[in-house]
Scaffold this motif. Sequence first.
Motif, PDB file in Angstrom:
ATOM      1  N   ARG A   1       0.834  -1.202   0.000  1.00  0.00           N
ATOM      2  CA  ARG A   1       0.000   0.000   0.000  1.00  0.00           C
ATOM      3  C   ARG A   1       0.875   1.262   0.000  1.00  0.00           C
ATOM      4  O   ARG A   1       0.623   2.206  -0.743  1.00  0.00           O
ATOM      5  N   ASP A   2       1.947   1.269   0.809  1.00  0.00           N
ATOM      6  CA  ASP A   2       2.856   2.422   0.848  1.00  0.00           C
ATOM      7  C   ASP A   2       3.554   2.625  -0.494  1.00  0.00           C
ATOM      8  O   ASP A   2       3.711   3.757  -0.953  1.00  0.00           O
ATOM      9  N   ALA A   3       3.992   1.526  -1.125  1.00  0.00           N
ATOM     10  CA  ALA A   3       4.664   1.630  -2.427  1.00  0.00           C
ATOM     11  C   ALA A   3       3.704   2.184  -3.478  1.00  0.00           C
ATOM     12  O   ALA A   3       4.067   3.054  -4.271  1.00  0.00           O
ATOM     13  N   GLU A   4       2.462   1.712  -3.463  1.00  0.00           N
ATOM     14  CA  GLU A   4       1.474   2.201  -4.421  1.00  0.00           C
ATOM     15  C   GLU A   4       1.124   3.657  -4.142  1.00  0.00           C
ATOM     16  O   GLU A   4       1.017   4.470  -5.063  1.00  0.00           O
TER      17      GLU A   4
ATOM     18  N   ALA B   1       8.389  13.971 -10.682  1.00  0.00           N
ATOM     19  CA  ALA B   1       9.710  13.947 -10.052  1.00  0.00           C
ATOM     20  C   ALA B   1      10.430  12.618 -10.277  1.00  0.00           C
ATOM     21  O   ALA B   1      11.640  12.580 -10.418  1.00  0.00           O
ATOM     22  N   SER B   2       9.686  11.526 -10.311  1.00  0.00           N
ATOM     23  CA  SER B   2      10.275  10.197 -10.502  1.00  0.00           C
ATOM     24  C   SER B   2       9.575   9.515 -11.668  1.00  0.00           C
ATOM     25  O   SER B   2       8.342   9.420 -11.679  1.00  0.00           O
ATOM     26  N   GLN B   3      10.348   9.025 -12.630  1.00  0.00           N
ATOM     27  CA  GLN B   3       9.751   8.424 -13.825  1.00  0.00           C
ATOM     28  C   GLN B   3       9.531   6.918 -13.702  1.00  0.00           C
ATOM     29  O   GLN B   3       8.739   6.359 -14.440  1.00  0.00           O
ATOM     30  N   ILE B   4      10.252   6.257 -12.804  1.00  0.00           N
ATOM     31  CA  ILE B   4      10.068   4.816 -12.609  1.00  0.00           C
ATOM     32  C   ILE B   4      10.053   4.522 -11.114  1.00  0.00           C
ATOM     33  O   ILE B   4      10.934   4.952 -10.383  1.00  0.00           O
ATOM     34  N   GLN B   5       9.048   3.773 -10.700  1.00  0.00           N
ATOM     35  CA  GLN B   5       8.943   3.281  -9.330  1.00  0.00           C
ATOM     36  C   GLN B   5       8.723   1.774  -9.450  1.00  0.00           C
ATOM     37  O   GLN B   5       7.995   1.333 -10.342  1.00  0.00           O
ATOM     38  N   PHE B   6       9.320   1.013  -8.571  1.00  0.00           N
ATOM     39  CA  PHE B   6       9.131  -0.434  -8.641  1.00  0.00           C
ATOM     40  C   PHE B   6       9.276  -1.037  -7.257  1.00  0.00           C
ATOM     41  O   PHE B   6       9.816  -0.416  -6.346  1.00  0.00           O
ATOM     42  N   HIS B   7       8.750  -2.233  -7.115  1.00  0.00           N
ATOM     43  CA  HIS B   7       8.939  -2.986  -5.883  1.00  0.00           C
ATOM     44  C   HIS B   7       8.929  -4.473  -6.228  1.00  0.00           C
ATOM     45  O   HIS B   7       8.361  -4.890  -7.237  1.00  0.00           O
TER      46      HIS B   7
ATOM     47  N   ASP C   1      11.969  -1.969  -2.457  1.00  0.00           N
ATOM     48  CA  ASP C   1      11.273  -0.848  -3.080  1.00  0.00           C
ATOM     49  C   ASP C   1      12.312   0.012  -3.787  1.00  0.00           C
ATOM     50  O   ASP C   1      13.403   0.241  -3.253  1.00  0.00           O
ATOM     51  N   GLY C   2      12.005   0.493  -4.988  1.00  0.00           N
ATOM     52  CA  GLY C   2      12.963   1.310  -5.722  1.00  0.00           C
ATOM     53  C   GLY C   2      12.304   2.450  -6.465  1.00  0.00           C
ATOM     54  O   GLY C   2      11.132   2.366  -6.848  1.00  0.00           O
ATOM     55  N   SER C   3      13.068   3.515  -6.678  1.00  0.00           N
ATOM     56  CA  SER C   3      12.576   4.650  -7.453  1.00  0.00           C
ATOM     57  C   SER C   3      13.743   5.348  -8.142  1.00  0.00           C
ATOM     58  O   SER C   3      14.848   5.408  -7.616  1.00  0.00           O
ATOM     59  N   LEU C   4      13.461   5.861  -9.327  1.00  0.00           N
ATOM     60  CA  LEU C   4      14.448   6.548 -10.150  1.00  0.00           C
ATOM     61  C   LEU C   4      14.215   8.049 -10.087  1.00  0.00           C
ATOM     62  O   LEU C   4      13.087   8.514 -10.265  1.00  0.00           O
ATOM     63  N   TYR C   5      15.297   8.784  -9.830  1.00  0.00           N
ATOM     64  CA  TYR C   5      15.241  10.249  -9.824  1.00  0.00           C
ATOM     65  C   TYR C   5      16.405  10.804 -10.632  1.00  0.00           C
ATOM     66  O   TYR C   5      17.491  10.218 -10.659  1.00  0.00           O
ATOM     67  N   PHE C   6      16.180  11.948 -11.247  1.00  0.00           N
ATOM     68  CA  PHE C   6      17.228  12.685 -11.952  1.00  0.00           C
ATOM     69  C   PHE C   6      17.523  13.961 -11.183  1.00  0.00           C
ATOM     70  O   PHE C   6      16.636  14.540 -10.563  1.00  0.00           O
TER      71      PHE C   6
END
Length: 164
Positions: free
Chosen positions: A70-73, A110-116, A126-131
């Motif tokens: 739920r937190d990741a979503e 702000a983040s283009q890819i989020q994954f878990h 849990d992961g997230s991409l930032y530039f």
Amino acid sequence: MPKPKAQLSLEYPQPEYEPAQFKYFSFDKSDQAQIEKINDKKINLVYPNMKAKIYLTYNEIDNNLEALLRDAEKFTYEHTVKADEIITRDFINEDKKVFATINMVTGDAASQIQFHATDSTNHFLDGSLYFYAQPNYDSIMPAVQYLKQDIEHLLESLKWNGQK
């Protein structure tokens, strides 16, 4: 004299992958990424040439898988204010017990890819991409596509430590 129209051409080297071993999990990382270990549960993959970083956070599951999901979503959908679209794709590797979801966020978020990823009993990553730049999706799209392949490779090679 008018100048001819030009398009930005970004090319990135073909990545070679090498093993990266941590306390709770391991995966193959791109040779373009540098590891920034915060602690055993927080690891960043830094791409200095792209001014990008993939943040990885590990959690042990203790009767809280539903809350972690739920937190990741929730974190992903906080980007809907700036997102044009969120495209979700599931990844399943039954042999390695890796069940993952990748969320592609299009638009100036702000983040283009989020994954878990999880094994659904003990491990949750849990992961997230930032530039390190103001979001401009059209400009960073080639880098996003390149890093999406690295994230997919990370998930394909992910192994949980202590998993049989």
